[in-house]
Design a protein around this motif. Structure first.
Motif, short mmCIF file in Angstrom:
data_model
loop_
_atom_site.label_atom_id
_atom_site.label_comp_id
_atom_site.label_asym_id
_atom_site.label_seq_id
_atom_site.Cartn_x
_atom_site.Cartn_y
_atom_site.Cartn_z
N ILE A 38 24.40 -1.71 59.86
CA ILE A 38 25.33 -0.88 59.07
C ILE A 38 25.12 -1.11 57.58
N ASP A 39 25.11 0.00 56.83
CA ASP A 39 25.10 -0.06 55.37
C ASP A 39 26.54 0.07 54.91
N PHE A 43 29.89 3.09 54.15
CA PHE A 43 30.69 3.12 55.37
C PHE A 43 31.42 1.80 55.54
N LEU A 44 32.75 1.85 55.49
CA LEU A 44 33.56 0.64 55.54
C LEU A 44 34.28 0.45 56.87
N GLU A 45 34.19 1.39 57.78
CA GLU A 45 34.95 1.33 59.03
C GLU A 45 34.11 0.79 60.18
N ILE A 111 21.19 0.95 66.75
CA ILE A 111 21.83 2.03 66.00
C ILE A 111 21.68 1.71 64.52
N SER A 112 20.91 2.52 63.83
CA SER A 112 20.72 2.36 62.39
C SER A 112 21.76 3.23 61.70
N TYR A 113 22.90 2.63 61.40
CA TYR A 113 24.04 3.41 60.89
C TYR A 113 24.02 3.45 59.37
N TYR A 114 23.08 4.19 58.84
CA TYR A 114 22.99 4.47 57.40
C TYR A 114 22.35 5.83 57.25
N ASP A 115 22.86 6.61 56.30
CA ASP A 115 22.29 7.95 56.09
C ASP A 115 21.64 8.09 54.72
N ALA A 152 27.66 9.67 57.77
CA ALA A 152 28.17 8.37 58.19
C ALA A 152 29.69 8.31 58.29
N GLU A 153 30.39 9.14 57.57
CA GLU A 153 31.84 9.12 57.62
C GLU A 153 32.38 9.63 58.95
#
Length: 172
Positions: A38-39, A43-45, A111-115, A152-153
């Motif tokens: 996660i980046d 993304f804070l959630e 899961i690469s959670y950064y856009d 990402a939101e």
């Protein structure tokens, strides 16, 4: 600041050369373990994202999270392993053993959670030993096996689409 820019430049150059040699290996095994990169800049959630994965049948003990932050504060305590560009040396190698363990772990799904493309995140995704990689369509298409077109939101939309496609691919 300027030195980080130079590090980033060298890392992007190395990545560009390495991405020409990407080999895709797919397996028919089902998804049990998940690595979540996660980046936290955008993304804070992250806790809500993990809860959404748990709601879809993944055990919490099978989810390993690692978080990227632009700047780490010395006195702040982090709940998940956290890293920044400081953990990268001049040879584009990561110096933090926690991050290296994350890269070398054989997850069923990463899961690469950064856009937004950041060189260190791209390098971790590229070097990961995960069998199946998922990310956003706004990131380099050569890195992931499955790309989801959202931002990402919208983590609920991302997770819904992810599990929909995993069911189609018989990964769950």
């Amino acid at each position: 600041m300027f030195l980080n820019f130079i590090k980033d430049f060298f890392l992007k150059r190395i990545l560009k050369n390495n991405l020409h040699n990407v080999k895709f290996s797919t397996s028919a095994s089902s998804i049990k373990t998940i690595g979540l990169l996660i980046d936290e800049s955008y993304f804070l959630e992250k806790d809500a994202l993990v809860k959404e994965l748990i709601a879809n049948g993944i055990l919490e003990s099978n989810i390993k999270v690692i978080v990227y932050k632009e700047k780490l504060k010395k006195n702040e305590v982090y709940t998940q392993p956290t890293f920044s560009i400081k953990h990268l040396d001049w040879k584009a190698e990561i110096t933090n053993p926690t991050i290296n363990d994350f890269i070398n772990e054989k997850f069923d799904l990463l899961i690469s959670y950064y856009d937004v493309e950041k060189a260190i995140l791209l390098m971790i995704t590229h070097n990961s030993k995960a069998q199946f990689k998922v990310g956003f369509s706004s990131v380099d298409k050569r890195l992931n096996h499955l790309m989801i077109n959202t931002n990402a939101e919208n983590y609920k939309v991302f997770v819904h689409e992810l599990f929909r496609y995993l069911k189609i691919l018989n990964k769950i």
